[in-house]
Structures are given as C-alpha cells and as structure tokens.
Enzyme design. Sequence first.
Site, short mmCIF file in Angstrom:
data_model
loop_
_atom_site.label_atom_id
_atom_site.label_comp_id
_atom_site.label_asym_id
_atom_site.label_seq_id
_atom_site.Cartn_x
_atom_site.Cartn_y
_atom_site.Cartn_z
N SER A 122 0.63 -1.28 -0.06
CA SER A 122 0.03 0.16 -0.05
C SER A 122 0.68 1.15 0.10
O SER A 122 0.35 2.38 -0.39
CB SER A 122 -0.95 -0.02 1.35
N ASP A 382 -3.89 6.11 11.65
CA ASP A 382 -3.09 5.32 10.83
C ASP A 382 -1.72 6.40 10.68
O ASP A 382 -1.57 7.54 10.21
CB ASP A 382 -3.69 5.79 9.28
N HIS A 385 0.68 5.19 6.76
CA HIS A 385 0.64 5.73 5.17
C HIS A 385 0.73 7.36 5.71
O HIS A 385 1.07 7.75 6.46
CB HIS A 385 -0.68 5.40 4.69
#
Length: 405
Positions: A122, A382, A385
């Site tokens: 990702s 998160d 990311h």
Amino acid sequence: MGLQLKPIFLSLLLLQLSQLPHETKAEDFSNANTTSVSKARELGGRCNFFRGKWVYDASYPLYDSSSCPFIDPEFDCIKYGRPDKQYLKYRWQPLSCNLPRFNGLDFLERWKGKRIMFVGDSLSFNQWQSLACMIHSSVPNARTNLMKSGPLSSLTFEEFGGSAPLSFWVLILTFLVCHSHVDPSIVRQWPDIISDCDYGVKLMLYRTTYLVDLVRENMGLVLKLDSIQNGNAWKGMDMLIFNTWHWWTHTGSSQPWDYVEEGNELYKDMNRLVAFYKGLTTWARWVNINVDPSKTKVFFQGISPTHYEGKDWNQPRRSCDGEMQPFAGASYPAGIPMASVVVNKVLSRIKKPVYLLDVTTLSQFRKDAHPSDYSGEHSGTDCSHWCLPGLPDTWNELLYAALVS
C-alpha cells in the site's frame, strides 16, 4: 510500530545476515560499479539528495487534493477533516544542492510511450497516486484512462493520436489547451488538436505485499521465500520502482500467511528480518536474471517509517495523532531501522543497477505527515501511510531528480 535498530546491535545483525544460508552463488552478487547504494548517493553528481532538512515553502503543495481525481480516500486527509494545513508547506532541501522542481510535462515528454510500474504494498499505492496527481496538475486537460484488474492498476495519459502536420498557430493553441487551464471546448472543432496532447505514458501499480509469492495450498496460505512467479507481470517495463517491508512485521490476526516455505521446508514462523533478507535476496536474483539495464531502469524505495511510538522521537506518550510539525532535531533518536540494514546489504550484492531511493531518514522526521484519524478507509489511527498531497510527493521529486540528473 516497526522494529528499530540500536547501534549496539548493528554489527551482530550484519554478522547474522552474512552467515545466512541461501542458494545464491557468491558470484551472482558481485559488487559491480553500478552498486545501488553508492549510486543512490551519486545521483546528484557531488550532491547527496538524501541528506538535508525540511524547510517551510509557501509555494507548496505541488497540487490541490480537490483537483486530483485519483486520490484514494485512505490518503485524502483534507477531505476527511484534517484541520491543520502546515504539514503541506514543507519542502525537502538537500544540504549541498537544490532538487529540480518537478515538471509533469517534462516527465511525460521524457517517458512518452513508456510503461512505468510501481511494485509493492500500500505504500507503493501511496507513491503511485502521488505521481499521478503531480503529473495531472501539470496537464489537467489531458485524457486519462484508469483500468484495474486483480493486483494490477494502470493509469494512462493516453497515446498520441494526430498524424497530420500542424501549423504554427495550431501548435500554439495545442500547447495552451493541453498545458494550461484553457477550456478545451474553444477548439472542439479541431479534435485532432486535443489528441496531440497525449503521451502514451502508462503509470502502473502491481500490488504485492512481499514481492515473493503468497500461495494458497491445502494447509493454508504459504509465503514462499524462494519463489517469485508474480515477476512475470513485471517484465518488459521501462521503469520499475519496488517496495516491501510494511507487512513483514505483521503478526497474529493481521498476519496474512499461515506458513513460511524455503526450499522443501515449511516453518510455522521465522525471525522476520531473516525472512525479509531471504525474500529480498530472491527478488535480487530475479532482477539479475530478468532486467536488461539498457531497457529498464530499476529503483528500490527505501523503508518507509511508522510513527506509532513516540519514544522513537523522545516523546513516549505520543503517536502521529495530533502532530503538526516535523521532528526538529539534527538526527532522529530511534536511529536506523533494522530493515534498512537488510535492504542495504542485499543491494550491495546485486549485479544490475538498482538505485536506492533512500527516503527513510527524511521520512522519519515527518511524524506530522500521516493520515492519523483523517482517513476515509482506515479504522483507527493510521501512522503508516501518508497524506496526499504530502510526503510521497517528495519521494517522487527525488525519483524525478534521479532521472534528470
């Protein structure tokens, strides 16, 4: 989260890795003049692009998130309510030179008719979308075609279509329509003009968490450390940008495999750094066998850090949540991630030119640049990311600098 290497363990880890048994012959990893680690330092001639500092720059970001049609909700922090904007205004400044300003039109012209593929997890998705937005901001009226099939996504800035000679004034009109915000409806009576805006550049993404194969067999999902059948999809590209590490640390319910296989041996578990080294060695062998450097440029994206544990920057009660400024110290307290040591060791033995985008340290300083709670498709906080616009744009500026230097 993520394992960090304390200096006292550096020599022990390197000794352990050097003694790992694997089938690769020593001559397969001879130190060629194109060794990736040294090349990464030399991409700017005498300048090391990766040593520098973050500086405030009011001209940033390079694009507006609301005008980019490609941003995934997971990375669209502004859309999902992030109130502060200062994190958008930082530019990476190397100590002894300047990075070239990214020019999407120049990028398309250099890579016209070519295929560029990001291969990884990702975080590759993060960087792929960043580059798509950066290019789109330079040619907002260009036709694009986005296709998805299984692990492969492909975004094309479509191929050149016109063939008739164009007059000087038609060329001027073409430039204005294609490369500025002029409404293309003013020249719709000349459809061929619009087709001349096309470049045939394919930005592709192949999603794979480990680079090596993850296969479902009778006993469950098996991570095959010495198999890389997925690599058949990567052949024939003009540029490859690889990445892996994020998923190697996952355990328990978030671990996607049941067994690790090496040769004919199955293991219920394995030291994750040892497994990473073995898997990355298989990838290096694939590059040595399958890449023709006269046709394909190969990059490896350095380890992308996480900021779940504030002790990494001497604030043990914090995480990325609520951070609004980069780390301000001269060096990052947590030191070099263990995975970076593995990457450097594998790349130092590879025969073919693989350029390391050494983004780890500069990214460690950006504890402020994660989606944290402002993500449309991520439960919890998160700190893995990165927001878009944001840090992956700098990774792509460094990629661009490597290509034009």
